[in-house]
Design an enzyme around this catalytic site. Structure first.
Site, PDB file in Angstrom:
ATOM      1  N   GLY A  59       0.825  -1.208   0.000  1.00  0.00           N
ATOM      2  CA  GLY A  59       0.000   0.000   0.000  1.00  0.00           C
ATOM      3  C   GLY A  59       0.852   1.247   0.000  1.00  0.00           C
ATOM      4  O   GLY A  59       0.523   2.247   0.649  1.00  0.00           O
ATOM      5  N   ALA A  60       1.955   1.198  -0.766  1.00  0.00           N
ATOM      6  CA  ALA A  60       2.976   2.243  -0.661  1.00  0.00           C
ATOM      7  C   ALA A  60       2.934   3.267  -1.776  1.00  0.00           C
ATOM      8  O   ALA A  60       3.874   4.039  -1.951  1.00  0.00           O
ATOM      9  CB  ALA A  60       4.358   1.598  -0.604  1.00  0.00           C
ATOM     10  N   ARG A  98       0.972   5.836  -1.919  1.00  0.00           N
ATOM     11  CA  ARG A  98       0.659   7.169  -1.419  1.00  0.00           C
ATOM     12  C   ARG A  98       0.499   7.123   0.099  1.00  0.00           C
ATOM     13  O   ARG A  98       0.552   6.071   0.719  1.00  0.00           O
ATOM     14  CB  ARG A  98      -0.644   7.682  -2.051  1.00  0.00           C
ATOM     15  CG  ARG A  98      -1.854   6.796  -1.752  1.00  0.00           C
ATOM     16  CD  ARG A  98      -3.115   7.310  -2.401  1.00  0.00           C
ATOM     17  NE  ARG A  98      -4.266   6.466  -2.054  1.00  0.00           N
ATOM     18  CZ  ARG A  98      -5.519   6.764  -2.356  1.00  0.00           C
ATOM     19  NH1 ARG A  98      -5.801   7.892  -2.995  1.00  0.00           N
ATOM     20  NH2 ARG A  98      -6.505   5.953  -2.017  1.00  0.00           N
ATOM     21  N   ASP A 136      -2.157  -7.524  -5.989  1.00  0.00           N
ATOM     22  CA  ASP A 136      -3.304  -7.586  -5.092  1.00  0.00           C
ATOM     23  C   ASP A 136      -2.888  -8.439  -3.906  1.00  0.00           C
ATOM     24  O   ASP A 136      -2.679  -9.647  -4.041  1.00  0.00           O
ATOM     25  CB  ASP A 136      -4.492  -8.216  -5.824  1.00  0.00           C
ATOM     26  CG  ASP A 136      -5.729  -8.368  -4.949  1.00  0.00           C
ATOM     27  OD1 ASP A 136      -5.635  -8.129  -3.717  1.00  0.00           O
ATOM     28  OD2 ASP A 136      -6.783  -8.751  -5.483  1.00  0.00           O
ATOM     29  N   VAL A 137      -2.747  -7.827  -2.732  1.00  0.00           N
ATOM     30  CA  VAL A 137      -2.219  -8.562  -1.580  1.00  0.00           C
ATOM     31  C   VAL A 137      -3.179  -9.631  -1.069  1.00  0.00           C
ATOM     32  O   VAL A 137      -2.787 -10.474  -0.256  1.00  0.00           O
ATOM     33  CB  VAL A 137      -1.843  -7.610  -0.425  1.00  0.00           C
ATOM     34  CG1 VAL A 137      -0.718  -6.669  -0.838  1.00  0.00           C
ATOM     35  CG2 VAL A 137      -3.054  -6.837   0.093  1.00  0.00           C
ATOM     36  N   SER A 155      -5.041   0.386  13.828  1.00  0.00           N
ATOM     37  CA  SER A 155      -5.672   1.710  13.858  1.00  0.00           C
ATOM     38  C   SER A 155      -6.353   1.892  15.209  1.00  0.00           C
ATOM     39  O   SER A 155      -6.717   0.920  15.873  1.00  0.00           O
ATOM     40  CB  SER A 155      -6.719   1.811  12.743  1.00  0.00           C
ATOM     41  OG  SER A 155      -7.533   2.965  12.897  1.00  0.00           O
ATOM     42  N   TYR A 162     -13.914  -2.279   9.107  1.00  0.00           N
ATOM     43  CA  TYR A 162     -12.563  -1.763   9.294  1.00  0.00           C
ATOM     44  C   TYR A 162     -12.088  -1.988  10.733  1.00  0.00           C
ATOM     45  O   TYR A 162     -10.939  -2.393  10.969  1.00  0.00           O
ATOM     46  CB  TYR A 162     -12.553  -0.282   8.946  1.00  0.00           C
ATOM     47  CG  TYR A 162     -11.199   0.387   8.926  1.00  0.00           C
ATOM     48  CD1 TYR A 162     -10.326   0.186   7.854  1.00  0.00           C
ATOM     49  CD2 TYR A 162     -10.808   1.244   9.943  1.00  0.00           C
ATOM     50  CE1 TYR A 162      -9.093   0.816   7.820  1.00  0.00           C
ATOM     51  CE2 TYR A 162      -9.580   1.885   9.921  1.00  0.00           C
ATOM     52  CZ  TYR A 162      -8.723   1.667   8.857  1.00  0.00           C
ATOM     53  OH  TYR A 162      -7.504   2.297   8.823  1.00  0.00           O
ATOM     54  N   ALA A 207     -11.227  -5.596  11.197  1.00  0.00           N
ATOM     55  CA  ALA A 207      -9.962  -5.920  10.530  1.00  0.00           C
ATOM     56  C   ALA A 207      -8.770  -5.414  11.337  1.00  0.00           C
ATOM     57  O   ALA A 207      -7.771  -6.123  11.515  1.00  0.00           O
ATOM     58  CB  ALA A 207      -9.945  -5.323   9.131  1.00  0.00           C
ATOM     59  N   LYS A 208      -8.872  -4.202  11.842  1.00  0.00           N
ATOM     60  CA  LYS A 208      -7.748  -3.621  12.561  1.00  0.00           C
ATOM     61  C   LYS A 208      -7.567  -4.245  13.946  1.00  0.00           C
ATOM     62  O   LYS A 208      -6.446  -4.345  14.451  1.00  0.00           O
ATOM     63  CB  LYS A 208      -7.930  -2.107  12.672  1.00  0.00           C
ATOM     64  CG  LYS A 208      -7.788  -1.385  11.324  1.00  0.00           C
ATOM     65  CD  LYS A 208      -6.490  -1.733  10.616  1.00  0.00           C
ATOM     66  CE  LYS A 208      -6.199  -0.834   9.425  1.00  0.00           C
ATOM     67  NZ  LYS A 208      -4.959  -1.223   8.716  1.00  0.00           N
TER      68      LYS A 208
END
Length: 253
Positions: free
Chosen positions: A13-14, A16, A63-64, A142, A154, A157-158
């Site tokens: 995800g690098a 940006r 695609d990870v 997060s 989210y 997931a986090k």
């Protein structure tokens, strides 16, 4: 234990935001960097910036959440840069909505990119780390892991990322590999701007509201996360593992 002479990092995800800042800092710390994102052309922008600053980087589109693409990306990294001993799992997406409006696809997409992606990347990279008897894995969690309205997917997931991290630390520690998680608070990125749009307020007002609750009195920047990742991927952090560090400008649970 001393870091191997071959110093190679993978950052997902690098293209940006936080990921780009982490990749840039890893290069400044002396590592060759594989810049991975879904769009290889977008990744190339970060890679070019690293090279223009005197570093070494390659851009990889992957695609990870796809096992074959992950294996190919890690293999390409090893072939072109050397065996990766640092992995930063930063790739993520948002599909925010209230529970009663959230689709199964919204749920599956977020869990797949964040958790499945971190699992696949860690599984593929760990073989290089265990062979080297040295490695650093940093997973991006997060403050939303503590719960956040409109982000049940989210948040799940986090929160899962934190349990995943602690288990990696237990399993891989005997091989000289540490695993830690960074849990950012309010960071100025395109993703936080998208959240402001979702809740129907201007980003300026959204930011002011967030800063009012941050003890240090300012919003976070991607470089704040990159600096923390820099320490957690260093040789000096070898006795720090299985931890979740909240980089949020003040206390968190």
């Amino acid at each position: 234990m001393t870091e191997p002479s071959t110093r190679v990092a993978i950052v997902t995800g690098a293209a940006r935001g936080i990921g780009a800042a982490i990749a840039t800092r890893q290069a400044a710390d002396g590592r060759a960097v594989a810049v991975i994102d879904l769009d290889e052309q977008a990744s190339a922008k970060t890679a070019r910036a690293i090279e223009e600053a005197g570093g070494r980087a390659i851009a990889i589109g992957a695609d990870v959440s796809d096992a074959a693409q992950v294996e190919a990306a890690v293999n390409r990294t090893a072939e072109e840069l050397g065996a990766p001993t640092v992995l930063v799992n930063n790739a993520g997406v948002l599909r925010d909505n209230l529970l009663f409006k959230m689709s199964e696809d919204d749920w599956d997409t977020v869990l797949s990119v964040h958790l499945r992606g971190a699992f696949l990347m860690s599984r593929a990279a760990q073989k290089h780390m265990t062979e080297a008897k040295w490695g650093r894995i940093v997973n991006l969690s997060s403050t939303s892991a503590l719960g956040n309205r409109g982000q049940v997917n989210y948040s799940a997931a986090k929160a899962g990322m934190q349990g995943f991290t602690k288990t990696l630390a237990i399993e891989l520690g005997k091989f000289g590999v540490t695993a830690n998680a960074i849990a950012p608070g309010f960071i100025v990125t395109d993703m936080t701007k998208a959240t402001a749009e979702r809740v129907g307020v201007s980003f300026e007002d959204f930011s002011k509201g967030a800063v009012a609750q941050i003890p240090v009195g300012r919003p976070g920047q991607p470089e704040d996360i990159a600096s923390t990742a820099s320490f957690l991927t260093s040789a000096e952090s070898g006795f720090v593992s299985g931890q979740v560090i909240y980089v949020a400008g003040g206390p968190r649970d």
